[in-house]
Motif scaffolding. Structure first.
Motif, PDB file in Angstrom:
ATOM      1  N   THR A  64      10.563  34.906  41.414  1.00 51.91           N
ATOM      2  CA  THR A  64      10.818  33.586  40.826  1.00 51.91           C
ATOM      3  C   THR A  64      12.311  33.412  40.679  1.00 51.91           C
ATOM      4  OG1 THR A  64       8.896  34.083  39.482  1.00 51.91           O
ATOM      5  CG2 THR A  64      10.034  32.030  38.995  1.00 51.91           C
ATOM      6  N   CYS A  65      12.881  32.575  41.519  1.00 53.98           N
ATOM      7  CA  CYS A  65      14.319  32.306  41.425  1.00 53.98           C
ATOM      8  C   CYS A  65      14.490  31.093  40.511  1.00 53.98           C
ATOM      9  CB  CYS A  65      14.890  32.036  42.816  1.00 53.98           C
ATOM     10  SG  CYS A  65      16.581  31.425  42.784  1.00 53.98           S
ATOM     11  N   LYS A  66      15.549  31.150  39.669  1.00 56.85           N
ATOM     12  CA  LYS A  66      15.821  30.041  38.748  1.00 56.85           C
ATOM     13  C   LYS A  66      16.007  28.741  39.516  1.00 56.85           C
ATOM     14  CE  LYS A  66      18.176  32.443  35.034  1.00 56.85           C
ATOM     15  NZ  LYS A  66      19.518  32.979  34.797  1.00 56.85           N
ATOM     16  N   GLU A  67      16.655  28.875  40.666  1.00 55.19           N
ATOM     17  CA  GLU A  67      16.992  27.668  41.419  1.00 55.19           C
ATOM     18  C   GLU A  67      15.926  27.319  42.456  1.00 55.19           C
ATOM     19  OE1 GLU A  67      20.945  27.922  43.035  1.00 55.19           O
ATOM     20  OE2 GLU A  67      20.651  26.028  44.119  1.00 55.19           O
ATOM     21  N   HIS A  68      15.357  28.341  43.129  1.00 52.35           N
ATOM     22  CA  HIS A  68      14.507  28.068  44.289  1.00 52.35           C
ATOM     23  C   HIS A  68      13.013  28.261  44.053  1.00 52.35           C
ATOM     24  CE1 HIS A  68      18.573  28.856  45.975  1.00 52.35           C
ATOM     25  NE2 HIS A  68      18.266  27.732  46.613  1.00 52.35           N
ATOM     26  N   GLY A  69      12.655  28.591  42.810  1.00 53.10           N
ATOM     27  CA  GLY A  69      11.227  28.723  42.500  1.00 53.10           C
ATOM     28  C   GLY A  69      10.636  29.999  43.061  1.00 53.10           C
ATOM     29  N   CYS A  90      15.602  40.230  45.235  1.00 53.10           N
ATOM     30  CA  CYS A  90      16.573  39.129  45.286  1.00 53.10           C
ATOM     31  C   CYS A  90      15.951  37.907  45.960  1.00 53.10           C
ATOM     32  CB  CYS A  90      17.812  39.549  46.075  1.00 53.10           C
ATOM     33  SG  CYS A  90      18.681  40.896  45.290  1.00 53.10           S
ATOM     34  N   CYS A  91      16.395  36.748  45.539  1.00 51.55           N
ATOM     35  CA  CYS A  91      15.958  35.498  46.189  1.00 51.55           C
ATOM     36  C   CYS A  91      16.513  35.483  47.612  1.00 51.55           C
ATOM     37  CB  CYS A  91      16.479  34.299  45.399  1.00 51.55           C
ATOM     38  SG  CYS A  91      16.363  32.751  46.326  1.00 51.55           S
ATOM     39  N   PRO A  92      15.686  35.180  48.624  1.00 51.61           N
ATOM     40  CA  PRO A  92      16.160  35.199  50.012  1.00 51.61           C
ATOM     41  C   PRO A  92      17.143  34.068  50.309  1.00 51.61           C
ATOM     42  CG  PRO A  92      13.923  34.365  49.907  1.00 51.61           C
ATOM     43  CD  PRO A  92      14.262  34.816  48.524  1.00 51.61           C
ATOM     44  N   THR A  93      17.130  33.025  49.498  1.00 48.72           N
ATOM     45  CA  THR A  93      17.997  31.882  49.767  1.00 48.72           C
ATOM     46  C   THR A  93      19.394  32.056  49.159  1.00 48.72           C
ATOM     47  OG1 THR A  93      16.016  30.528  49.751  1.00 48.72           O
ATOM     48  CG2 THR A  93      18.102  29.344  49.715  1.00 48.72           C
ATOM     49  N   CYS A  94      19.442  32.428  47.865  1.00 47.81           N
ATOM     50  CA  CYS A  94      20.749  32.505  47.205  1.00 47.81           C
ATOM     51  C   CYS A  94      21.180  33.946  46.924  1.00 47.81           C
ATOM     52  CB  CYS A  94      20.738  31.696  45.909  1.00 47.81           C
ATOM     53  SG  CYS A  94      19.543  32.301  44.707  1.00 47.81           S
ATOM     54  N   GLY A  95      20.287  34.906  47.121  1.00 49.13           N
ATOM     55  CA  GLY A  95      20.651  36.308  46.909  1.00 49.13           C
ATOM     56  C   GLY A  95      20.660  36.725  45.443  1.00 49.13           C
TER      57      GLY A  95
HETATM   58 ZN   LIG Z   1      17.474  31.382  44.904  1.00 48.80          ZN
END
Ligand SMILES: [Zn+2]
Length: 411
Positions: free
Chosen positions: A82-87, A44-49
């Motif tokens: 690789t997060c769609k929003e946070h790279g 999971c992305c650490p910023t948005c989960g």
């Molecule tokens: Zn994210």
């Protein structure tokens, strides 16, 4: 129990992470614990989960608490996603905060030691460089400040404390009720204190009931400009007034002693501290000697009596009576023919409004004085600071009343 399971339990490693191997390097006195993620773990992305596809992984090392005297190192390949929003971002690991080379438990232990011992002792004991300790302290303070609840203070103290050289100061704003430091300003200028006041909301500034301080124009002007009703809230406390008068008495003594010595009289020799300290703390013999001195016709005795009279003018309840008492004192001081006393009397005259505030608001400088001596201790224990940022950081660390521990570590 196998060593892997033992270490997993000791280190608190839980699914989806597990201990894959343990290496013991006896000669180096070091244990390396390799940790890996279980196969098929979703990332999971650490910023948005948001669940995100894996990108690559990086090998990272963290120092952990020693096990059986062995320096213990955790090693893991930490995935990046690789997060769609946070790279491309590195996932969180549960045992350490991002950017730290130490596990959260290790940082918490260092924080505990720093509260008890000097930086050099902690450095020696834990085998850490000063820079490493500084990093831990900085992260701790940053966490603490970000967790601090919105300020709601009613009684504050503003004071200065010397940094390195005599004329290099920082401003300390403290909460008089809890004795904690709210803010460390990088100098003692008006703009610095004003900027802090402006960081508060209008409601927070209005809620301030008293501001205890020295008769220092920068602090007075910043407060008058920023705190609603400051004319009735600024309080020049007894401690600072006593300090100026004490210095004046000492000046009179030095001048008089010099004059007497030139004529061969030694009346004032060795009496410096008798005039500075409270007679209550003297031995019987000192008291007897001092009684003779202060009942003499010496100028120093007169200066001392004027100071003592000023010290007895802090019990008033009504501003009117307090004002009358001080007016009488001022006329006595101004007629004293003692220049140093007259100088202080002039300062007191122009600042009398704030002294009267201190008296009727019953503001004491006790908490700020306590802080000052603790700041001195911090300076002694750290044997000086390379720069003001580190000094400020240490003040927040020890006196900010902050929650310093890494997330998940409860003390
Ligand atoms: Zn994210």
């Amino acid at each position: 129990m196998r060593d892997k399971d033992l270490y997993a339990q000791i280190l608190g490693i839980k699914s989806p992470w597990r201990v894959s191997s343990v290496e013991l390097a006896l000669s180096e006195g070091e244990v390396t614990v390799h940790v890996e993620q279980e196969a098929g773990t979703t990332q999971c992305c650490p910023t948005c989960g948001r669940e995100s596809p894996g990108y690559d992984s990086r090998t990272r090392r963290w120092r952990h608490l020693d096990t059986c005297q062995y320096k213990t190192i955790l090693v893991a390949d930490v995935p990046r996603v690789t997060c769609k929003e946070h790279g491309v971002v590195t996932v969180f690991v549960p045992w350490a905060e991002p950017g730290s080379g130490f596990t959260a438990m290790f940082e918490a232990l260092v924080i505990d030691w720093l509260k008890e011992a000097s930086i050099s002792a902690v450095s020696r004991l834990m085998g850490l460089s000063w820079n490493a300790i500084d990093g831990i302290m900085q992260r701790a303070v940053k966490r603490g400040l970000s967790r601090r609840k919105a300020l709601s203070v009613t009684q504050i103290g503003v004071d200065e404390t010397a940094f390195k050289k005599r004329h290099d100061y920082v401003t300390i704003v403290s909460d008089q009720q809890t004795g904690t430091v709210l803010h460390v300003g990088s100098d003692r200028k008006k703009g610095t204190l004003k900027a802090w006041y402006e960081s508060l909301t209008q409601a927070q500034r209005e809620a301030i009931e008293t501001v205890s301080m020295d008769m220092w124009p920068a602090f007075i002007n910043a407060t008058l400009a920023s705190v609603p009703g400051a004319q009735e809230k600024i309080a020049f406390d007894k401690f600072h007034v006593a300090k100026y008068l004490g210095e004046a008495v000492d000046k009179v003594r030095r001048q008089e002693h010099k004059a007497l010595m030139s004529e061969g009289y030694e009346d004032l020799k060795g009496s410096k501290y008798d005039w500075l300290y409270n007679p209550k703390n003297m031995t019987h013999e000192q008291k007897r000697r001092f009684k003779v001195l202060r009942e003499s016709t010496l100028k120093t005795a007169r200066a001392w009596a004027i100071k003592e009279m000023a010290m007895s003018l802090w019990h008033y309840v009504s501003k009117t009576w307090a004002s009358k008492g001080w007016q009488q004192w001022l006329s006595w001081a101004m007629r004293s023919r003692l220049e140093p006393i007259k100088e202080v009397a002039k300062t007191i005259k122009t600042h009398l409004w704030g002294i009267l505030n201190a008296i009727v608001l019953k503001v004491s400088n006790g908490p700020a004085e306590g802080l000052n001596s603790r700041i001195k201790m911090i300076k002694v224990r750290s044997r000086g600071f390379r720069n003001k940022a580190r000094f400020a950081n240490a003040i927040y660390f020890h006196l900010g009343g902050l929650d310093l521990y890494p997330q998940g570590v409860v003390r």
